[in-house]
Motif scaffolding. Structure first.
Motif, mmCIF file in Angstrom:
data_model
loop_
_atom_site.group_PDB
_atom_site.id
_atom_site.type_symbol
_atom_site.label_atom_id
_atom_site.label_comp_id
_atom_site.label_asym_id
_atom_site.label_seq_id
_atom_site.Cartn_x
_atom_site.Cartn_y
_atom_site.Cartn_z
ATOM 1 N N GLY B 164 0.800 -1.221 0.000
ATOM 2 C CA GLY B 164 0.000 0.000 0.000
ATOM 3 C C GLY B 164 0.834 1.273 0.000
ATOM 4 O O GLY B 164 0.478 2.258 -0.627
ATOM 5 N N GLY B 165 1.948 1.248 0.706
ATOM 6 C CA GLY B 165 2.799 2.443 0.741
ATOM 7 C C GLY B 165 4.241 2.045 0.945
ATOM 8 O O GLY B 165 5.077 2.850 1.322
ATOM 9 N N HIS B 166 4.531 0.749 0.729
ATOM 10 C CA HIS B 166 5.892 0.265 0.971
ATOM 11 C C HIS B 166 6.280 -0.746 -0.102
ATOM 12 O O HIS B 166 5.433 -1.150 -0.913
ATOM 13 N N ALA B 167 7.545 -1.120 -0.106
ATOM 14 C CA ALA B 167 8.051 -2.077 -1.088
ATOM 15 C C ALA B 167 8.942 -3.089 -0.399
ATOM 16 O O ALA B 167 9.637 -2.760 0.565
ATOM 17 N N ILE B 168 8.910 -4.324 -0.904
ATOM 18 C CA ILE B 168 9.775 -5.370 -0.362
ATOM 19 C C ILE B 168 10.475 -6.071 -1.519
ATOM 20 O O ILE B 168 9.835 -6.499 -2.485
ATOM 21 N N LEU B 169 11.773 -6.138 -1.428
ATOM 22 C CA LEU B 169 12.594 -6.609 -2.527
ATOM 23 C C LEU B 169 13.394 -7.837 -2.117
ATOM 24 O O LEU B 169 13.939 -7.891 -1.032
ATOM 25 N N LEU B 170 13.472 -8.804 -3.039
ATOM 26 C CA LEU B 170 14.250 -10.019 -2.801
ATOM 27 C C LEU B 170 15.445 -9.998 -3.739
ATOM 28 O O LEU B 170 15.297 -9.770 -4.946
ATOM 29 N N THR B 171 16.634 -10.217 -3.188
ATOM 30 C CA THR B 171 17.818 -10.203 -4.028
ATOM 31 C C THR B 171 18.162 -11.608 -4.498
ATOM 32 O O THR B 171 17.647 -12.603 -3.983
ATOM 33 N N ALA B 172 19.084 -11.663 -5.470
ATOM 34 C CA ALA B 172 19.505 -12.960 -6.000
ATOM 35 C C ALA B 172 20.098 -13.823 -4.894
ATOM 36 O O ALA B 172 20.010 -15.056 -4.932
#
Lengths: 439, 380
Positions: B164-172
């Motif tokens: 909704g107002g945030h981001a979550i990132l997965l790396t290699a």
């Protein structure tokens, strides 16, 4: 819920006719204008709700569900990001959702519980939304409230409330050191208040300037303090008056000892629930061995419930400021014994008027700010870290060196807190104060 | 493979329902309903008012269902927009972003423009491995302008979920980064402050994650061993942890049914607040026991609900259920993962799940014809 009979047709029909009389006469005159911040799909839902309001196509439950979609979507937008940055359009959409839902609840022969739910819905719109259509939620909630009062009158014939006796345990003798007392002055002229207190920014207690408030003489707010018997005689309990005027209205309540505590929180309760739970302490569940303190604090109650506005007046001295009367923020502060506002400062001048009960207040000058150890975070930068009546001398060694003034504010007193002056407040008994923030 | 949808349907984005006099409005689909026209393999993406279907076995077109796009009432479809050859798509309330082998385009669904509002070419074939929407070469595409946001290349982003107002990132390497709003603990750093730049979730350091998902105010990720970690707001039980808000609402509802006034002040004598610990905000990742025996294969988040598929083909849902999006054929919200019995009863093995904000879409295959070799290794 018993059948209500009058000579003039069904009361349920008259409630709806009053409500629909407050709405635009037809769909074409019902405005739904929004900036492009509001997606077209949401506007579509609003248009559907408007259509259902004027048409007869859907069932009552269907209308409520449609309104609920609008409420749920806008509620999510209101909770995204910081409140300050929430686009006003979403607060408007939320208000429209409340309007459609309240109307749907009152459309077809609502029970008392249905009307109470509609009142709660309007209150949510007044608290979280933005004014729409000439503040129509306020108009509708007034219609609904008079309906509830009518029903309450029919159920309860007792018009006269007997004077009741209530013992008080508190004694204010010896609480204040004379040499540290905030000076008191009775009905000063505008000029002398301006010259001696406003311009030099010096705190003072003004006596006699709110004696004319209905809340202090005509209306039954007043506690009559009988010195000889030390028993408080209530003409009518403050809480009973508030119940009759505003019992089913929803208000924000702060729960917890002080707003700097970890377990401090805010919740929404009706005035009835707040009085039962936190003033009369019915069914109180103790947590960690201490009774939870609830405080109806810093709430613009007089905007929400215009009838109460008739009981107070804006102090004349506010005209010495630069702002308009419309810019003056009036807040209600109603709570039990033991509510604490931690030492903090505000960006405006403040008149704190005491109506019922008494409060211990301590004032520090802004010149001593460093000795008061304000919090570093931006959120609490205007609040001191020090517990005024139990300071930690190791963490805050300079605090004891800071000079202060103190007082016990009692009914009829108005304390002038100059802008940026640090103040700490603890209620000594059930208390109702009204604050006026002006510039 | 069949797709089933349940939950919010006010724009007929799941199915068209007959208008009836029944109280139950068509805005909520409670019984999982098979989506029409989905033959063969397809991908589903959902926004609040629309569903986008990408048919992989045909000419790879994107079809939209739900709220019609432009003001004139014409729908945004193949007539206006040539979506042939599309490989992936993401949809928000205002934009549809499409990934083709040679380009990525983002279209404003509310305008009648005949050109995308943002576009980038994919010059090198190798770059297409960077495309895993909303990740694009050099950054990602957001739900609202500015569409393109850059990301530092050193992060080696493998997948990205936007909440909704945030981001979550997965790396290699299996590490997790979060940024954006933090007011409800959704960043997982232990506090409530926002982060402007990607910041690693230290509590997961040393554990390799294989998948991430984001809801309105919560975040979820799956560990290499099939464990599920959650953090953020739990006001509707979307974390699968005990939620006080849920108990209060269910008590109010039963008060209403019993004829009591709204907001009565009864205390429940049986409930001892000291016994139960409620969690409103979980600011650090917490492990959730979805199913005692099974690994989690894939997870997706709606605005305030979560759906997870186990390796054994069960779909579990929990969180906000007001629109039937949990699939248990009620509108109750849950703060504990519960298996969606519908699929078990129909002898269906769930292989994938995708959530819109207020609805859920599950892909399932018949158990009888289930050949383990045919089950896709990784979800679509």
């Amino acid at each position: 819920m018993t059948e209500r009979r009058t000579a003039f047709g069904s009361p349920a029909a008259s409630l709806w006719s009053k409500i629909s009389a407050s709405l635009p006469p037809d769909e074409g005159q019902f405005p739904l204008q929004f900036s492009d911040k509001v997606p077209l799909s949401v506007v579509e839902m609003l248009k559907r709700a408007r259509q259902e309001l004027y048409g007869g196509g859907t069932t009552g439950a269907g209308r409520v569900l449609n309104a609920q979609v609008i409420l749920d979507y806008s509620w999510e937008r209101l909770n995204t990001g910081t409140w300050r940055h929430v686009d006003k359009e979403w607060r408007r959409v939320y208000s429209y959702g409340c309007l459609f839902k309240a109307a749907a609840l009152c459309r077809e022969a609502p029970s008392e519980e249905g009307i109470v739910q509609a009142i709660r819905t309007c209150d949510m719109g007044l608290l979280m939304g933005a004014a729409i259509m000439g503040n129509i939620l306020q108009v509708i909630v007034c219609i609904l409230q008079s309906e509830i009062r009518k029903l309450a009158k029919e159920e309860d014939d007792q018009d006269h409330v007997e004077a009741k006796k209530r013992k008080i345990a508190s004694s204010h003798v010896g609480l204040i050191r004379e040499e540290l007392a905030v000076p008191r002055i009775k009905c000063p002229s505008l000029e002398s208040f301006n010259a001696n207190h406003l311009l030099p920014l010096k705190p003072v207690i003004l006596e006699g300037i709110i004696d004319h408030w209905p809340a202090l003489n005509k209306r039954p707010w007043r506690f009559v303090f009988s010195r000889s018997t030390r028993i408080q005689m209530n003409i009518v309990f403050l809480d009973e008056y508030l119940r009759s005027v505003a019992g089913c209205r929803t208000v924000p309540v702060e729960v917890g000892s002080r707003y700097t505590d970890e377990d401090w929180s805010q919740t929404l309760l009706t005035v009835n629930e707040f009085i039962d739970k936190y003033i009369l302490n019915k069914g109180q569940v103790s947590e960690n061995g201490h009774k939870a303190v609830g405080y109806l604090a810093q709430h613009q109650l007089f905007d929400q419930i215009p009838e109460l506005k008739e009981d107070i007046r804006i102090p004349d001295y506010c005209c010495l400021g630069e702002g308009d009367e419309d810019d003056i923020t009036v807040n209600a502060w109603f709570g039990p014994k033991g509510t604490v506002s931690p030492l903090h400062q505000d960006p405006q001048q403040n008149f704190l008027a005491q109506v019922v009960g008494s409060k211990y207040i301590r004032l520090y000058s802004p010149e001593d700010t460093e000795k008061l150890y304000p919090h570093e975070s931006q959120l609490l930068h205007n609040t001191s870290q020090v517990e005024v009546e139990n300071p930690d001398a190791e963490r805050f060694p300079e605090f004891v060196k800071a000079a202060y003034l103190e007082c016990v504010l009692k009914p009829g007193d108005v304390l002038f807190i100059p802008v940026k002056h640090w103040h700490y407040v603890r209620s000594l008994e059930v208390s109702f104060s009204v604050s006026f923030w002006w510039s | 493979m069949r797709w089933f949808g349940f939950g919010f349907n006010a724009f007929a984005q799941i199915c068209v329902q007959e208008k009836s006099d029944k109280e139950e409005s068509s805005s909520a689909v409670r019984v999982p309903t098979q989506l029409k026209n989905h033959v063969g393999r397809s991908k589903i993406r959902a926004s609040w008012s629309r569903t986008a279907s990408l048919f992989l076995d045909e000419d790879r077109r994107v079809r939209l269902a739900g709220f019609s796009a432009s003001i004139s009432g014409e729908s945004l479809g193949p007539a206006v927009l040539d979506t042939r050859g599309c490989e992936d798509a993401v949809i928000s309330e205002t934009h549809l972003t499409l990934a083709f082998p040679d380009r990525i385009e983002s279209w404003d669904l509310q305008s009648k423009d005949e050109a995308p509002s943002w576009r980038t070419e994919i010059v090198h074939r190798s770059q297409s491995s960077d495309v895993h929407l909303p990740l694009v070469p050099g950054g990602y595409v957001a739900s609202e302008p500015p569409i393109f946001r850059p990301l530092p290349s050193h992060l080696q982003a493998k997948s990205l979920a936007l909440g909704g107002g945030h981001a979550i990132l997965l790396t290699a390497a299996g590490a997790v980064y979060t940024w954006g709003q933090g007011s409800h603990g959704q960043l997982g750093h232990g506090g409530l402050i926002p982060e402007e730049e990607p910041r690693t979730v230290e509590a997961l350091w040393g554990m390799s994650m294989r998948s991430v998902a984001a809801g309105g105010w919560h975040s979820v990720c799956i560990g290499d061993g099939g464990d599920l970690y959650v953090w953020g707001w739990n006001e509707s039980g979307q974390l699968g942890l005990p939620s006080r808000g849920l108990r209060k609402t269910s008590r109010q509802k039963s008060d209403l049914q019993a004829g009591g006034l709204c907001g009565s002040v009864g205390t429940c004598p049986a409930e001892d607040p000291h016994e139960e610990v409620f969690i409103s905000i979980q600011a650090f990742p917490a492990l959730v026991d979805v199913s005692p025996t099974c690994e989690i294969r894939t997870v997706s988040c709606g605005s305030r609900h979560t759906a997870a598929v186990t390796t054994t083909g069960c779909l579990y849902t929990w969180g906000w259920g007001e629109y039937g999006q949990l699939g248990h054929q009620t509108t109750a919200s849950l703060d504990e993962p519960q298996c969606v019995e519908f699929f078990r009863n129909e002898n269906l093995h769930v292989v994938d799940v995708v959530c819109g904000p207020w609805n859920t879409f599950a892909a399932a295959v018949e158990k009888e014809v289930l050949d383990l070799k045919n089950v896709p290794e990784s979800p679509l």
